[in-house]
Design an enzyme around this catalytic site. Sequence first.
Site, PDB file in Angstrom:
ATOM      1  N   GLY B 210       0.799  -1.216   0.000  1.00 25.95           N
ATOM      2  CA  GLY B 210       0.000   0.000   0.000  1.00 25.95           C
ATOM      3  C   GLY B 210       0.836   1.273   0.000  1.00 25.95           C
ATOM      4  CE  LYS B 228       5.185  13.978   0.300  1.00 29.53           C
ATOM      5  NZ  LYS B 228       5.601  12.566   0.391  1.00 29.53           N
TER       6      LYS B 228
END
Lengths: 349, 349
Positions: B210, B228
């Site tokens: 995941g 970011k």
Amino acid sequence: MYTYRLVLLGFGAVGQGFARLLRDKADDLRVRYQFGAQIVGVYTRRASLFDPTGLDTSALLHAAQGGGLSAYPGSPKLRRDLDAAAMIAHPEADTLILATPTDLADPGPAVAQVKRAFQAGKNVITVNKAPIATAYPELSALAKDAGLFFGYEGVVMGGTPAVRLAQEALAGSRISEIRGVINGTTNYMLSRMEAGASYAEALAEAQAKGYAETDPTADVEGYDAAGKLIILIALLFGQTLRLDQMDCHGITEIGPQAIAEASAAGERWKLIASARLTDGKVEASVKPIRLPLSDPLAGVEGIMNAVTYVTEEMGGVTLTGAGAGGVPTGFAVLSDLLALHRKRLAGAG
Amino acid sequence: MYTYRLVLLGFGAVGQGFARLLRDKADDLRVRYQFGAQIVGVYTRRASLFDPTGLDTSALLHAAQGGGLSAYPGSPKLRRDLDAAAMIAHPEADTLILATPTDLADPGPAVAQVKRAFQAGKNVITVNKAPIATAYPELSALAKDAGLFFGYEGVVMGGTPAVRLAQEALAGSRISEIRGVINGTTNYMLSRMEAGASYAEALAEAQAKGYAETDPTADVEGYDAAGKLIILIALLFGQTLRLDQMDCHGITEIGPQAIAEASAAGERWKLIASARLTDGKVEASVKPIRLPLSDPLAGVEGIMNAVTYVTEEMGGVTLTGAGAGGVPTGFAVLSDLLALHRKRLAGAG
């Protein structure tokens, strides 16, 4: 714009590092933070200087690096006769910077100076570790009751903001464990031994570079790390521990074979200071530990320091940086002053 | 004791993580910080809940994990008809938590919500990255002029306090360079490839756990890290960069041979996002770099994130921690609320 009026007790590497930052960054600090600061008094064992109109920072640094502070030039309002107590309580000063050498065997005088400052209504910033290691709960309560600021970022890891990270940035979390590489000398020696040096060679190199004292006992036996751990425990767990209440082992028994074995297993020896809080009880130790390379503390090289705070909410948070040095630790003082200034601005807003 | 009255926009993993922290730590926060908080409103695409007497946090979490928020039980003052705008400006709320998913392709709605909140006199805490990436200078000026709090700790590295470290703990220093490992997916893949996995195997593992999306482009091509970095540049250098203004390379060309060569040289490949400020000009890039093991970023393992701030005064200061996750990022929201609370207390003192 507010100008703080500072009295410095002690003017060694840290005091001078701080004075240099204050001089070089004055314009920047005024523009960015509406912050100003004047050194009105400096007191050392050999000299006492006080001028309510502000001492000249460049002249102070020049004198300190030349013949000593007594060579500081005269000026109309300069006084050379105040003792430390008079300077701390002087109405023309608002903040005490305690930059005297730490004496853990006799912490009384430093603790008394901090108390005197709070009683006189002054803010206190200390880089002397003794008041924090031995009397933090009492002193912080005094500051709180008097509505005064108490700063101590410089007592751990120099200017690397290990204290502010824990107390402000991680506020709201529960730190259950502290683990650190907090003695640069032994970490440097371990790094050198990994590169092939013997223990004796690594120690001699550390001494030649000025990282280790002629008598290296405090570093290599783990006492310096233990002293710093006691401070972290006081600040973060609110408990006052003594050295004899923890397991303390140094690196003197780590030899080339131990280093090679660790290396073969993909691990590294580090002198780890650790403290764990369980049901209000602190268990603390300093000892060499073989860390897997996946531990953030395994990668800390040479004289760098690092600390991991283990929190419930976010697992481990690790801060790595310079652990000592006059300018970095002087920066910790400036950082405390700016924290005081943020509080003042919030109060005025 | 002060009780904040919160409106949450969005109630996914982060909103729920925050609500869980608020519920589980309520007593602790009251005792330690004289802090209280009530969720008075929750707005999602599917449900609208507002109760000026406070929503029941456990019931909210129960509903969200069951049939959805519309299953939240009724109560005398509960309203289910308010739209987002009405909730943001509601006189019974004082703070907006913007926990909606980030949509950098269409940042307008999130930016407008932050503005609306400031215009209505509300504090804002955002974990949605869009307002910070695209409109930080304007929004922070709005907050400042209105004397309101603007928190955004959660937009970088989840709850690991990378923002507060730079803006508060390192206040007074000049950060000249930012270097980070800020994409957990690619860092995990590189770690797995060092352990012998092929690129395809490493990607498949990351997807199975995941960490990577079915379409891994944003991660492996470096776009997520670049996004970011744009945020860090906005917050720390005060400049708004676009993706096309930086060099952006991912890890797709790093194969077993490159990994082996680095390893043989005692180095490690890391996807490094970096930005340097020189004479007011920002140079930024995202690219894989071979780091010597002595670099604190070289030791960052798996899905951990880390950022190094290079300062004039103290050299590099590196923070390592979890980069994502509902509870850690929820903790960032709590951390912002406590920072707001510290300001309020200083103001009242």
